[in-house]
Design a protein around this motif. Structure first.
Motif, PDB file in Angstrom:
ATOM      1  N   GLN A 158      26.425 -25.350  88.907  1.00  6.62           N
ATOM      2  CA  GLN A 158      27.315 -25.874  87.875  1.00  6.62           C
ATOM      3  C   GLN A 158      28.436 -24.890  87.536  1.00  6.62           C
ATOM      4  O   GLN A 158      29.570 -25.287  87.269  1.00  6.62           O
ATOM      5  N   MET A 159      28.102 -23.601  87.570  1.00  9.29           N
ATOM      6  CA  MET A 159      29.135 -22.588  87.336  1.00  9.29           C
ATOM      7  C   MET A 159      30.181 -22.622  88.447  1.00  9.29           C
ATOM      8  O   MET A 159      31.378 -22.490  88.189  1.00  9.29           O
ATOM      9  N   MET A 160      29.732 -22.813  89.688  1.00  7.77           N
ATOM     10  CA  MET A 160      30.674 -22.893  90.800  1.00  7.77           C
ATOM     11  C   MET A 160      31.533 -24.146  90.698  1.00  7.77           C
ATOM     12  O   MET A 160      32.759 -24.091  90.901  1.00  7.77           O
ATOM     13  N   ILE A 161      30.904 -25.282  90.381  1.00 10.14           N
ATOM     14  CA  ILE A 161      31.655 -26.538  90.241  1.00 10.14           C
ATOM     15  C   ILE A 161      32.708 -26.411  89.143  1.00 10.14           C
ATOM     16  O   ILE A 161      33.858 -26.832  89.298  1.00 10.14           O
ATOM     17  N   ALA A 162      32.317 -25.805  88.014  1.00 15.36           N
ATOM     18  CA  ALA A 162      33.258 -25.650  86.896  1.00 15.36           C
ATOM     19  C   ALA A 162      34.420 -24.734  87.266  1.00 15.36           C
ATOM     20  O   ALA A 162      35.566 -24.968  86.865  1.00 15.36           O
ATOM     21  N   ALA A 163      34.130 -23.683  88.032  1.00 17.62           N
ATOM     22  CA  ALA A 163      35.173 -22.711  88.381  1.00 17.62           C
ATOM     23  C   ALA A 163      36.119 -23.229  89.454  1.00 17.62           C
ATOM     24  O   ALA A 163      37.299 -22.867  89.472  1.00 17.62           O
ATOM     25  N   THR A 164      35.613 -24.083  90.353  1.00 17.93           N
ATOM     26  CA  THR A 164      36.427 -24.525  91.491  1.00 17.93           C
ATOM     27  C   THR A 164      36.979 -25.937  91.332  1.00 17.93           C
ATOM     28  O   THR A 164      37.885 -26.329  92.068  1.00 17.93           O
ATOM     29  N   LYS A 165      36.414 -26.704  90.381  1.00 20.43           N
ATOM     30  CA  LYS A 165      36.853 -28.083  90.103  1.00 20.43           C
ATOM     31  C   LYS A 165      36.627 -29.029  91.277  1.00 20.43           C
ATOM     32  O   LYS A 165      37.295 -30.066  91.381  1.00 20.43           O
ATOM     33  N   ILE A 166      35.698 -28.714  92.169  1.00 20.46           N
ATOM     34  CA  ILE A 166      35.445 -29.646  93.264  1.00 20.46           C
ATOM     35  C   ILE A 166      34.536 -30.774  92.762  1.00 20.46           C
ATOM     36  O   ILE A 166      33.788 -30.614  91.804  1.00 20.46           O
ATOM     37  N   ASP A 167      34.636 -31.921  93.426  1.00 16.02           N
ATOM     38  CA  ASP A 167      33.856 -33.097  93.063  1.00 16.02           C
ATOM     39  C   ASP A 167      32.761 -33.277  94.111  1.00 16.02           C
ATOM     40  O   ASP A 167      33.032 -33.689  95.245  1.00 16.02           O
ATOM     41  N   ALA A 168      31.522 -32.935  93.747  1.00 15.40           N
ATOM     42  CA  ALA A 168      30.395 -33.075  94.661  1.00 15.40           C
ATOM     43  C   ALA A 168      29.204 -33.624  93.890  1.00 15.40           C
ATOM     44  O   ALA A 168      29.095 -33.446  92.678  1.00 15.40           O
ATOM     45  N   GLN A 169      28.294 -34.275  94.596  1.00  6.69           N
ATOM     46  CA  GLN A 169      27.168 -34.959  93.969  1.00  6.69           C
ATOM     47  C   GLN A 169      25.902 -34.097  94.022  1.00  6.69           C
ATOM     48  O   GLN A 169      25.566 -33.537  95.065  1.00  6.69           O
TER      49      GLN A 169
END
Length: 276
Positions: A158-169
């Protein structure tokens, strides 16, 4: 190798243990915590001349195992191997059958290691930058696996998703072993594992793209950190420690802590930890 931590050497013996001791694991068999617990249990069994067994009580984001220990007798015969998840559950669950601090007695730290961003070699990406580029070219199409909502790998993801703004499931799995099987079998595109993935990394079936510790890991010195590649200050190390129910007698707490410290200096245990 994984960093091991402990306290002072063991001292005088007590009338403890005079029966078997259980280490409760809030995860299914096969993951890093399970392997650590079984290795430690074997070393303590030899040291105490008394059986130390491991019981797996997985589920509900580690809260089932934690509640079981919190409600056990504070006599030293029920111990709990916990990790990052233990500090997170209060923010994820409205009600818990225990207080994550007041219901437990701290005994000893055991280890600290990074989470590892993993992909199957067949995905065709060789760096975090390439994975992010692939994700941005296919919004919402990539999926990633973790050991479940609230667990350390999930928080790192979640930290990586928040930092990079990528959309993954997100695809949750019940433990490290099923997660590794899913990444190896291309069920998920990438996943967040722990050092139990090292054999597959060394065999070339998995690629390690990054580690979540602030500094590079001695076990993967050529793999960059998220601090280097994603965001400065990114630090999400995994750790494990031993707790017991609240109100444990201080002399038993001291004895167990000193015994664990001695066990963590054992060449046999260190060799097994490093191999794992």
């Amino acid at each position: 190798m994984v960093l091991m931590c402990g306290f002072a050497p063991a001292s005088q013996a007590l009338d403890y243990p005079n029966k078997y001791v259980r280490i409760i694991i809030p995860y299914p068999p096969g993951g890093g915590s399970d392997a650590q617990a079984r290795t430690l249990a074997l070393e303590l069994s030899k040291m105490w001349n008394q059986q130390v067994i491991v019981e797996n009580k997985p589920g509900a984001g580690t809260t089932i195992g934690a509640a079981y220990v919190a409600n056990a007798a504070p006599d030293g015969y029920t111990l709990y191997l916990n990790s990052v998840s233990h500090t997170v559950t209060p923010s994820l669950y409205k009600t818990l059958r225990y207080d994550p601090i007041k219901s437990f007695t701290p005994i000893s730290m055991l280890s600290k290691s990074p989470f590892i961003l993993l992909v199957n070699a067949s995905l065709g990406v060789n760096s975090i930058a390439e994975l992010l580029a692939l994700g941005r070219s296919k919004p919402g199409k990539l999926n990633y696996g973790t050991t479940g909502i609230g667990a350390g790998p999930y928080l790192a993801a979640q930290m990586m998703i928040a930092a990079t703004k990528i959309d993954a499931q997100h695809v949750p799995f019940n433990g490290s072993a099923p997660l590794m099987t899913a990444v190896l079998g291309n069920v998920v595109d990438f996943g967040f594992g722990d050092p139990t993935a090292l054999p597959s990394i060394r065999a070339g079936s998995l690629k390690a793209l990054g580690v979540t510790s602030l500094k590079r890991s001695p076990i993967l010195p050529d793999v960059p950190t998220f601090d280097e590649t994603i965001k400065k200050g990114f630090d999400m190390a995994n750790w494990s420690s031993i707790l017991a129910p609240a109100n444990m007698p201080p002399e038993i707490v001291k004895f167990i802590s000193e015994s664990i410290a001695k066990a963590l200096k054992s060449p046999d245990l260190l060799r097994v930890f490093e191999a794992q």
